[in-house]
Design a protein around this motif. Structure first.
Motif, PDB file in Angstrom:
ATOM      1  N   GLN A  97     -13.029   6.643 -24.430  1.00  0.00           N
ATOM      2  CA  GLN A  97     -12.062   5.922 -25.596  1.00  0.00           C
ATOM      3  C   GLN A  97     -13.267   5.705 -26.301  1.00  0.00           C
ATOM      4  O   GLN A  97     -14.547   5.334 -26.314  1.00  0.00           O
ATOM      5  N   LEU A  98     -12.863   6.108 -27.622  1.00  0.00           N
ATOM      6  CA  LEU A  98     -13.629   5.929 -29.054  1.00  0.00           C
ATOM      7  C   LEU A  98     -13.251   4.806 -29.626  1.00  0.00           C
ATOM      8  O   LEU A  98     -12.209   4.400 -29.973  1.00  0.00           O
ATOM      9  N   GLY A  99     -14.271   4.092 -30.312  1.00  0.00           N
ATOM     10  CA  GLY A  99     -14.039   3.174 -31.393  1.00  0.00           C
ATOM     11  C   GLY A  99     -14.125   3.805 -32.767  1.00  0.00           C
ATOM     12  O   GLY A  99     -14.091   5.138 -32.958  1.00  0.00           O
ATOM     13  N   ARG A 100     -13.823   3.265 -33.997  1.00  0.00           N
ATOM     14  CA  ARG A 100     -13.646   3.476 -35.210  1.00  0.00           C
ATOM     15  C   ARG A 100     -15.055   4.164 -35.692  1.00  0.00           C
ATOM     16  O   ARG A 100     -15.963   3.676 -35.411  1.00  0.00           O
ATOM     17  N   ILE A 154     -20.006   7.409 -34.677  1.00  0.00           N
ATOM     18  CA  ILE A 154     -18.667   6.746 -33.901  1.00  0.00           C
ATOM     19  C   ILE A 154     -18.878   6.331 -32.759  1.00  0.00           C
ATOM     20  O   ILE A 154     -19.652   6.994 -31.683  1.00  0.00           O
ATOM     21  N   MET A 155     -18.607   5.232 -32.462  1.00  0.00           N
ATOM     22  CA  MET A 155     -18.839   4.421 -31.031  1.00  0.00           C
ATOM     23  C   MET A 155     -18.090   4.906 -29.775  1.00  0.00           C
ATOM     24  O   MET A 155     -16.879   5.301 -30.090  1.00  0.00           O
ATOM     25  N   VAL A 156     -18.627   5.083 -28.878  1.00  0.00           N
ATOM     26  CA  VAL A 156     -18.019   5.402 -27.615  1.00  0.00           C
ATOM     27  C   VAL A 156     -17.885   4.177 -26.807  1.00  0.00           C
ATOM     28  O   VAL A 156     -18.713   3.637 -26.274  1.00  0.00           O
ATOM     29  N   VAL A 157     -16.785   3.764 -26.596  1.00  0.00           N
ATOM     30  CA  VAL A 157     -16.321   2.691 -25.841  1.00  0.00           C
ATOM     31  C   VAL A 157     -16.285   2.782 -24.362  1.00  0.00           C
ATOM     32  O   VAL A 157     -17.071   2.097 -23.856  1.00  0.00           O
ATOM     33  N   SER A 158     -15.864   3.785 -24.136  1.00  0.00           N
ATOM     34  CA  SER A 158     -15.958   4.162 -22.644  1.00  0.00           C
ATOM     35  C   SER A 158     -15.869   5.628 -22.486  1.00  0.00           C
ATOM     36  O   SER A 158     -15.355   6.439 -23.263  1.00  0.00           O
ATOM     37  N   GLY A 159     -16.434   6.336 -21.301  1.00  0.00           N
ATOM     38  CA  GLY A 159     -16.375   7.732 -21.115  1.00  0.00           C
ATOM     39  C   GLY A 159     -17.344   8.167 -19.816  1.00  0.00           C
ATOM     40  O   GLY A 159     -18.401   7.318 -19.798  1.00  0.00           O
ATOM     41  N   LYS A 160     -16.648   9.093 -19.182  1.00  0.00           N
ATOM     42  CA  LYS A 160     -17.433   9.485 -17.843  1.00  0.00           C
ATOM     43  C   LYS A 160     -18.573  10.369 -18.459  1.00  0.00           C
ATOM     44  O   LYS A 160     -18.270  11.117 -19.371  1.00  0.00           O
ATOM     45  N   THR A 161     -19.748  10.206 -17.659  1.00  0.00           N
ATOM     46  CA  THR A 161     -20.912  11.263 -17.949  1.00  0.00           C
ATOM     47  C   THR A 161     -20.225  12.594 -17.703  1.00  0.00           C
ATOM     48  O   THR A 161     -19.710  13.065 -16.782  1.00  0.00           O
ATOM     49  N   GLY A 162     -20.592  13.693 -18.642  1.00  0.00           N
ATOM     50  CA  GLY A 162     -20.235  15.028 -18.588  1.00  0.00           C
ATOM     51  C   GLY A 162     -18.731  15.107 -19.384  1.00  0.00           C
ATOM     52  O   GLY A 162     -18.430  16.437 -19.593  1.00  0.00           O
ATOM     53  N   ALA A 163     -18.145  14.052 -19.688  1.00  0.00           N
ATOM     54  CA  ALA A 163     -16.910  14.266 -20.653  1.00  0.00           C
ATOM     55  C   ALA A 163     -17.096  14.714 -21.990  1.00  0.00           C
ATOM     56  O   ALA A 163     -18.242  14.662 -22.507  1.00  0.00           O
ATOM     57  N   PHE A 164     -16.263  15.435 -22.525  1.00  0.00           N
ATOM     58  CA  PHE A 164     -16.578  16.048 -24.059  1.00  0.00           C
ATOM     59  C   PHE A 164     -15.941  15.324 -25.008  1.00  0.00           C
ATOM     60  O   PHE A 164     -14.813  14.733 -24.672  1.00  0.00           O
ATOM     61  N   LYS A 195     -12.101  12.913 -37.542  1.00  0.00           N
ATOM     62  CA  LYS A 195     -11.442  12.686 -36.167  1.00  0.00           C
ATOM     63  C   LYS A 195     -12.159  13.151 -34.959  1.00  0.00           C
ATOM     64  O   LYS A 195     -12.568  14.020 -34.954  1.00  0.00           O
ATOM     65  N   ALA A 196     -11.998  11.946 -34.075  1.00  0.00           N
ATOM     66  CA  ALA A 196     -12.595  12.231 -32.707  1.00  0.00           C
ATOM     67  C   ALA A 196     -11.874  11.896 -31.640  1.00  0.00           C
ATOM     68  O   ALA A 196     -11.018  10.907 -31.699  1.00  0.00           O
ATOM     69  N   CYS A 197     -12.042  12.757 -30.627  1.00  0.00           N
ATOM     70  CA  CYS A 197     -11.189  12.534 -29.652  1.00  0.00           C
ATOM     71  C   CYS A 197     -11.682  12.847 -28.118  1.00  0.00           C
ATOM     72  O   CYS A 197     -12.483  14.030 -28.391  1.00  0.00           O
ATOM     73  N   GLY A 198     -11.416  12.711 -27.196  1.00  0.00           N
ATOM     74  CA  GLY A 198     -11.914  13.101 -25.746  1.00  0.00           C
ATOM     75  C   GLY A 198     -11.041  12.820 -24.462  1.00  0.00           C
ATOM     76  O   GLY A 198     -10.342  11.583 -24.577  1.00  0.00           O
ATOM     77  N   LYS A 199     -10.940  13.724 -23.542  1.00  0.00           N
ATOM     78  CA  LYS A 199     -10.178  13.287 -22.315  1.00  0.00           C
ATOM     79  C   LYS A 199     -11.092  12.448 -21.762  1.00  0.00           C
ATOM     80  O   LYS A 199     -12.395  12.658 -21.481  1.00  0.00           O
TER      81      LYS A 199
END
Length: 159
Positions: free
Chosen positions: A89-92, A121-131, A82-86
């Protein structure tokens, strides 16, 4: 006993350091590796075809296995990520196929992971520096017994 009597504050510091080593707090920063019994779990960011992904890797010691994401026996502990981040947005995740395996003392086939296994785990979108926090649950077994199920929590900073 003697250390606690001579230096109670020093003993408490030692216990706190040991506790952080055994149970790291990923909120502090990146946590890219965790050892759980015969399994070393690691995570890193990679790029494939111009897209970011988090690659979760298991390095399973020789003579050991973990059940695949879809074990043949529903009563077995499956490998689950399971993956998540503030602000992320992650893919499956893409679980690899397991290997069919039979223990010497059983007639039942198992579907397991052995050796080195990667789960992207694909990263659909996310800010640089986000965890991105990644939790994996698995159960390591050898041909005699299974260890208690384990959880490893890793944290990857997007670059």
């Amino acid at each position: 006993g003697e250390l606690i009597e001579r230096s109670p504050r020093g003993a408490q510091i030692l216990v706190n350091v040991f506790d952080r080593y055994v149970h790291p707090n990923p909120a502090v920063g990146e946590m890219l590796r965790a050892k759980r019994g015969p399994v070393l779990v690691s995570a890193r960011q990679e790029a494939r075809n111009g897209r970011k992904l988090i690659l979760l890797s298991l390095d399973i010691a020789a003579g050991w296995h973990v059940n695949s994401h879809r074990p043949l026996d529903r009563s077995l502990i499956s490998t689950v990520v399971k993956a998540c981040g503030k602000s992320v947005q992650l893919g499956r995740q893409s679980y690899p196929k397991g290997k069919r395996f039979k223990l010497g003392f059983s007639q039942d086939l198992l579907d397991v992971y052995t050796g080195k296994v990667s789960i992207p785990i694909m990263v659909v979108s996310g800010k640089t520096g986000a965890f991105v926090d990644v939790r994996i649950t698995f159960q390591a077994c050898d041909d005699r017994a299974c260890l208690a199920p384990e959880n490893a929590l890793l944290r990857v900073r997007l670059r």
